[in-house]
Design a protein around this motif. Structure first.
Motif, PDB file in Angstrom:
ATOM      1  N   LEU A 101      17.191  -2.038 -55.320  1.00 31.29           N
ATOM      2  CA  LEU A 101      18.621  -2.084 -54.467  1.00 31.29           C
ATOM      3  C   LEU A 101      18.384  -1.141 -53.264  1.00 31.29           C
ATOM      4  O   LEU A 101      19.242  -1.012 -51.896  1.00 31.29           O
ATOM      5  CB  LEU A 101      19.307  -2.461 -55.954  1.00 31.29           C
ATOM      6  N   VAL A 102      17.964  -0.088 -53.645  1.00 34.08           N
ATOM      7  CA  VAL A 102      18.526   1.554 -52.747  1.00 34.08           C
ATOM      8  C   VAL A 102      17.360   1.187 -51.757  1.00 34.08           C
ATOM      9  O   VAL A 102      17.600   1.768 -50.945  1.00 34.08           O
ATOM     10  CB  VAL A 102      17.780   2.845 -53.660  1.00 34.08           C
ATOM     11  N   GLN A 103      15.640   0.494 -52.536  1.00 33.19           N
ATOM     12  CA  GLN A 103      15.016   0.707 -52.136  1.00 33.19           C
ATOM     13  C   GLN A 103      14.866   0.063 -50.551  1.00 33.19           C
ATOM     14  O   GLN A 103      14.900  -0.316 -48.980  1.00 33.19           O
ATOM     15  CB  GLN A 103      13.435   1.004 -52.339  1.00 33.19           C
ATOM     16  N   PHE A 104      15.764  -0.872 -50.567  1.00 33.92           N
ATOM     17  CA  PHE A 104      16.296  -1.830 -50.053  1.00 33.92           C
ATOM     18  C   PHE A 104      16.965  -1.427 -48.534  1.00 33.92           C
ATOM     19  O   PHE A 104      16.710  -2.260 -47.332  1.00 33.92           O
ATOM     20  CB  PHE A 104      17.025  -3.171 -50.641  1.00 33.92           C
ATOM     21  N   HIS A 105      17.765  -0.356 -49.128  1.00 28.40           N
ATOM     22  CA  HIS A 105      18.892   0.048 -47.814  1.00 28.40           C
ATOM     23  C   HIS A 105      17.800   0.938 -47.066  1.00 28.40           C
ATOM     24  O   HIS A 105      18.537   1.967 -46.212  1.00 28.40           O
ATOM     25  CB  HIS A 105      19.383   0.275 -48.557  1.00 28.40           C
ATOM     26  N   VAL A 106      16.373   0.456 -47.165  1.00 26.95           N
ATOM     27  CA  VAL A 106      16.200   1.713 -46.127  1.00 26.95           C
ATOM     28  C   VAL A 106      14.723   1.235 -45.715  1.00 26.95           C
ATOM     29  O   VAL A 106      13.999   0.651 -46.014  1.00 26.95           O
ATOM     30  CB  VAL A 106      15.137   2.975 -47.505  1.00 26.95           C
ATOM     31  N   LEU A 107      14.597   1.700 -44.594  1.00 26.50           N
ATOM     32  CA  LEU A 107      13.221   0.999 -43.310  1.00 26.50           C
ATOM     33  C   LEU A 107      12.245   2.671 -43.216  1.00 26.50           C
ATOM     34  O   LEU A 107      13.114   3.160 -43.369  1.00 26.50           O
ATOM     35  CB  LEU A 107      13.819   0.712 -42.168  1.00 26.50           C
TER      36      LEU A 107
END
Length: 249
Positions: A101-107
């Motif tokens: 979930l956190v990684q999904f907010h990081v490009l």
């Protein structure tokens, strides 16, 4: 007289040098980039900061930003965005799902607002490959407005929290929910409804077939034949006896 002029001049020179030194110190870099420090200074990101720390993604972000030239872009949901989730939505996730979930907010690349106008969808996030439909993140723009859609929620970039040549942090007012985790699960098949028992009326009650009735009737008739035969023989014997008795007299 000459000494009186030199004293104010020396005091002015000392004051000027002190101001110059102080100004140089205020413009010096404050240290390496720290994502939790940026979010803490911005305020209203307590839940995201807690997730970044518990998943150890904060350390990975800081390491990547400070030790590489690749750059990162982070979408930061506010505390109110997390509060709008269904009750228990975060607590029901596994540790691995929280990381995703956190990684999904990081490009894994730096994007300015204007660069979103030319990106190719779906964007690749650090949660995984977006081409297999698990973590798709699509971007559309309208002027300077950046719209985000995950297949579960739609939101827009509402503010630029921080930006430099390596890191861009943008505020979003909804949590970006990945399809692989928050997608609609297949609804369970409905349980078969119990068929109501049909009440049997007198007319619908099962009856014996005609064949059974005929068998019973014939059986009953057959069972009476020996008795009839016995009675007939008895009358015949009596008649013969009476005839002999009358002749003998």
């Amino acid at each position: 007289m000459k000494q009186q002029v030199q004293v104010p001049f020396l005091l002015f020179l000392i004051f000027f040098l002190h101001c110059t030194t102080t100004s140089a110190q205020s413009q010096a870099p404050s240290g390496p980039t720290n994502i939790t420090g940026i979010l803490t200074k911005a305020g209203q990101f307590t839940t995201l900061i807690r997730l970044l720390k518990s998943t150890q993604e904060a350390d990975q972000i800081n390491t990547q930003v400070n030790n590489s030239n690749q750059g990162l872009t982070i979408f930061a949901p506010t505390d109110s965005a997390f509060s709008s989730l269904k009750s228990g939505a975060l607590n029901s996730l596994t540790d691995q799902q929280k990381v995703q979930l956190v990684q999904f907010h990081v490009l894994p690349s730096f994007y300015s607002i204007s660069q979103f106008q030319t990106v190719s969808n779906p964007l690749r996030t650090q949660a995984g490959d977006s081409t297999n439909g698990q973590f798709p993140l699509n971007v559309t723009t309208s002027g300077n407005q950046v719209n985000l859609t995950t297949g579960v929620v739609d939101t827009t970039v509402s503010n630029t929290i921080y930006t430099d040549s390596q890191l861009a942090v943008y505020q979003v007012d909804k949590v970006l929910l990945p399809l692989d985790i928050f997608g609609k699960a297949a609804s369970p098949a409905p349980a078969p409804s119990a068929k109501p028992e049909k009440r049997v009326s007198g007319s619908d009650a099962p009856s014996k077939s005609t064949g059974d009735a005929s068998v019973d009737a014939s059986g009953a008739a057959g069972s009476n034949r020996p008795a009839i035969t016995t009675v007939m023989i008895s009358f015949g014997v009596l008649a013969v006896s009476a005839a002999f008795y009358s002749l003998w007299l």
